[in-house]
Write a protein that holds these residues in place. Structure first.
Motif, mmCIF file in Angstrom:
data_model
loop_
_atom_site.group_PDB
_atom_site.id
_atom_site.type_symbol
_atom_site.label_atom_id
_atom_site.label_comp_id
_atom_site.label_asym_id
_atom_site.label_seq_id
_atom_site.Cartn_x
_atom_site.Cartn_y
_atom_site.Cartn_z
ATOM 1 N N GLU A 83 0.833 -1.209 0.000
ATOM 2 C CA GLU A 83 0.000 0.000 0.000
ATOM 3 C C GLU A 83 0.865 1.255 0.000
ATOM 4 O OE1 GLU A 83 -3.232 0.245 -0.373
ATOM 5 O OE2 GLU A 83 -3.485 -1.926 -0.469
ATOM 6 N N ARG A 87 0.618 3.794 -3.211
ATOM 7 C CA ARG A 87 0.051 5.099 -2.856
ATOM 8 C C ARG A 87 1.116 6.194 -2.737
ATOM 9 N NH1 ARG A 87 -5.254 4.430 -0.733
ATOM 10 N NH2 ARG A 87 -5.817 2.224 -0.447
ATOM 11 N N TRP A 94 -1.681 6.748 10.961
ATOM 12 C CA TRP A 94 -2.338 5.532 11.423
ATOM 13 C C TRP A 94 -3.797 5.480 10.977
ATOM 14 C CZ3 TRP A 94 -1.181 0.890 12.500
ATOM 15 C CH2 TRP A 94 -2.078 0.048 13.164
ATOM 16 N N ASP A 95 -4.455 6.642 10.942
ATOM 17 C CA ASP A 95 -5.850 6.626 10.499
ATOM 18 C C ASP A 95 -5.959 6.265 9.020
ATOM 19 O OD1 ASP A 95 -4.749 9.055 9.644
ATOM 20 O OD2 ASP A 95 -6.605 10.164 9.887
ATOM 21 N N GLU A 96 -4.922 6.593 8.226
ATOM 22 C CA GLU A 96 -4.913 6.168 6.822
ATOM 23 C C GLU A 96 -4.756 4.648 6.722
ATOM 24 O OE1 GLU A 96 -2.985 9.819 4.307
ATOM 25 O OE2 GLU A 96 -1.617 8.706 5.610
ATOM 26 N N LEU A 98 -5.701 2.497 8.925
ATOM 27 C CA LEU A 98 -6.990 1.916 9.333
ATOM 28 C C LEU A 98 -7.979 1.924 8.175
ATOM 29 C CD1 LEU A 98 -7.451 3.488 12.902
ATOM 30 C CD2 LEU A 98 -6.714 1.160 12.326
ATOM 31 N N GLU A 99 -7.926 2.965 7.365
ATOM 32 C CA GLU A 99 -8.821 3.048 6.214
ATOM 33 C C GLU A 99 -8.403 2.055 5.133
ATOM 34 O OE1 GLU A 99 -12.018 4.149 3.984
ATOM 35 O OE2 GLU A 99 -11.574 4.714 6.064
ATOM 36 N N TRP A 100 -7.089 1.910 4.904
ATOM 37 C CA TRP A 100 -6.621 0.976 3.887
ATOM 38 C C TRP A 100 -7.055 -0.457 4.202
ATOM 39 C CZ3 TRP A 100 -0.743 2.716 3.843
ATOM 40 C CH2 TRP A 100 -0.659 4.024 3.343
ATOM 41 N N LYS A 102 -9.552 -1.558 6.344
ATOM 42 C CA LYS A 102 -10.817 -1.563 7.079
ATOM 43 C C LYS A 102 -11.368 -2.997 7.156
ATOM 44 C CE LYS A 102 -13.516 1.794 6.113
ATOM 45 N NZ LYS A 102 -14.478 2.698 5.400
ATOM 46 N N ASN A 103 -11.710 -3.395 8.366
ATOM 47 C CA ASN A 103 -12.285 -4.725 8.636
ATOM 48 C C ASN A 103 -11.309 -5.874 8.380
ATOM 49 O OD1 ASN A 103 -14.784 -3.509 9.270
ATOM 50 N ND2 ASN A 103 -15.368 -3.505 7.088
#
Length: 339
Positions: A83, A87, A94-96, A98-100, A102-103
């Motif tokens: 990633e 990208r 870290w929030d990015e 988490l989005e990459w 997700k789940n």
């Protein structure tokens, strides 16, 4: 850390070569210790890094009390590295991340454990601006190279990554890894020839057909019109800089194929025994001028070639030597005797 590297190796190293090894290891005392021959590993920083990464993953797996095995951590780091590459985001928040993912707890949970361990990576900043950071850029590049090597082995590397000039270093590391087919040499020759030079830099000795195929590809590219085009000029300067870090007889063969010279190429030639280029390098500095890199390079050449003083004497009386090169040879002799 160069003196520590000199003392840790059982074979002779010039201070210049020791400094280069230390720099390649991020001046990291732990990695320098791993690189010592006493541990049975290679001098090459590119071979030390995978060892270090595997050791830290094994330690993290052992401390997780069976929650995750080593393969889970390798998978998580590999997915994260990919990633980062696609990208073009070398310092993801870290929030990015988490989005990459997700789940995808099978990726996020091992990453959380690795950041808590802090030997490979950690989180910097506050909760609002937390950034995922590797131990240093050499560890990051090794992780990226491993991820690239796996994609290359599966023939799943997109052209936009293969042709990215900024990734030439890690692509070269990936190419130098074990098990890739030679087709990748040809692909990099067309898409990112600078990566071939970085691959060459990782080799301690040129002994395999794969390594010789890389040299042949470099020479073939240098004979193409593209290698003389204005559009590749900056890349060629970068190639010169990589050659200036290599101790190998093949360096002179490659350097001779460049139609445009420069200081880095002169350094590369002098480093590998071209005394005329050494004279040109030394003439560019007043003998009283403080030039640490020049002095380190001269000392490195002296330590690699004990017969240098005899060669200098022969060069000084050569009738074809120009006044400038004769003066440069005298400057170099002065630096030699001052040592």
């Amino acid at each position: 850390w160069s003196s520590d590297v000199c003392s840790s190796y059982l074979i002779p190293l010039s201070r210049m070569r020791a400094s280069e090894i230390a720099a390649a290891l991020g001046n990291d005392p732990l990695l320098i210790a791993i690189a010592s021959p006493e541990t049975g590993t290679s001098l090459s920083a590119t071979s030390v890094m995978p060892t270090f990464i595997s050791q830290q993953i094994a330690a993290c797996s052992a401390s997780s009390q069976g929650s995750f095995i080593a393969g889970d951590y390798h998978l998580a780091l590999g997915e994260l590295a990919w990633e980062i590459l696609v990208r073009h985001n070398l310092l993801p928040r870290w929030d990015e991340i988490l989005e990459w993912f997700k789940n995808r707890t099978e990726i996020l949970d091992p990453l959380r454990n690795l950041t808590r361990q802090r030997t490979l990576c950690h989180i910097e900043g506050n909760a609002e601006s937390a950034v995922f950071v590797f131990r240093h850029d050499r560890v990051r590049n090794a992780v990226l190279a491993i991820a690239l090597g796996r994609r290359m082995a599966l023939d799943k590397l997109p052209d936009k990554v293969l042709s990215e000039p900024y990734y030439a270093d890690v692509l070269g590391q990936a190419l130098a890894g074990d098990g890739l087919p030679q087709i990748w040499i040809e692909r990099l020759k067309h898409s990112n020839p600078l990566a071939l030079f970085y691959a060459l830099r990782t080799f301690e000795e040129l002994s395999t057909d794969f390594e010789h195929a890389i040299i042949a590809a470099i020479l073939a590219w240098l004979d193409t019109p593209e290698a003389r085009n204005k559009s590749t000029e900056q890349m060629r300067w970068a190639m010169h800089a990589v050659l200036a870090e290599i101790d190998s007889p093949v360096t002179l063969q490659i350097a001779s194929r460049f139609q445009q010279s420069g200081w880095s190429l002169d350094y590369a030639k002098f480093r590998n025994g071209d005394l005329l280029r050494g004279a040109a390098v030394c003439y560019s500095f007043d003998p009283g001028c403080n030039a640490p890199y020049r002095d380190a390079l001269i000392q490195h050449v002296i330590e690699r070639d004990p017969a240098l003083i005899e060669k200098l004497n022969a060069q000084l009386v050569a009738p074809e030597l120009t006044p400038k090169l004769r003066a440069g040879s005298l400057y170099r002799s002065e630096e030699h005797t001052s040592e």
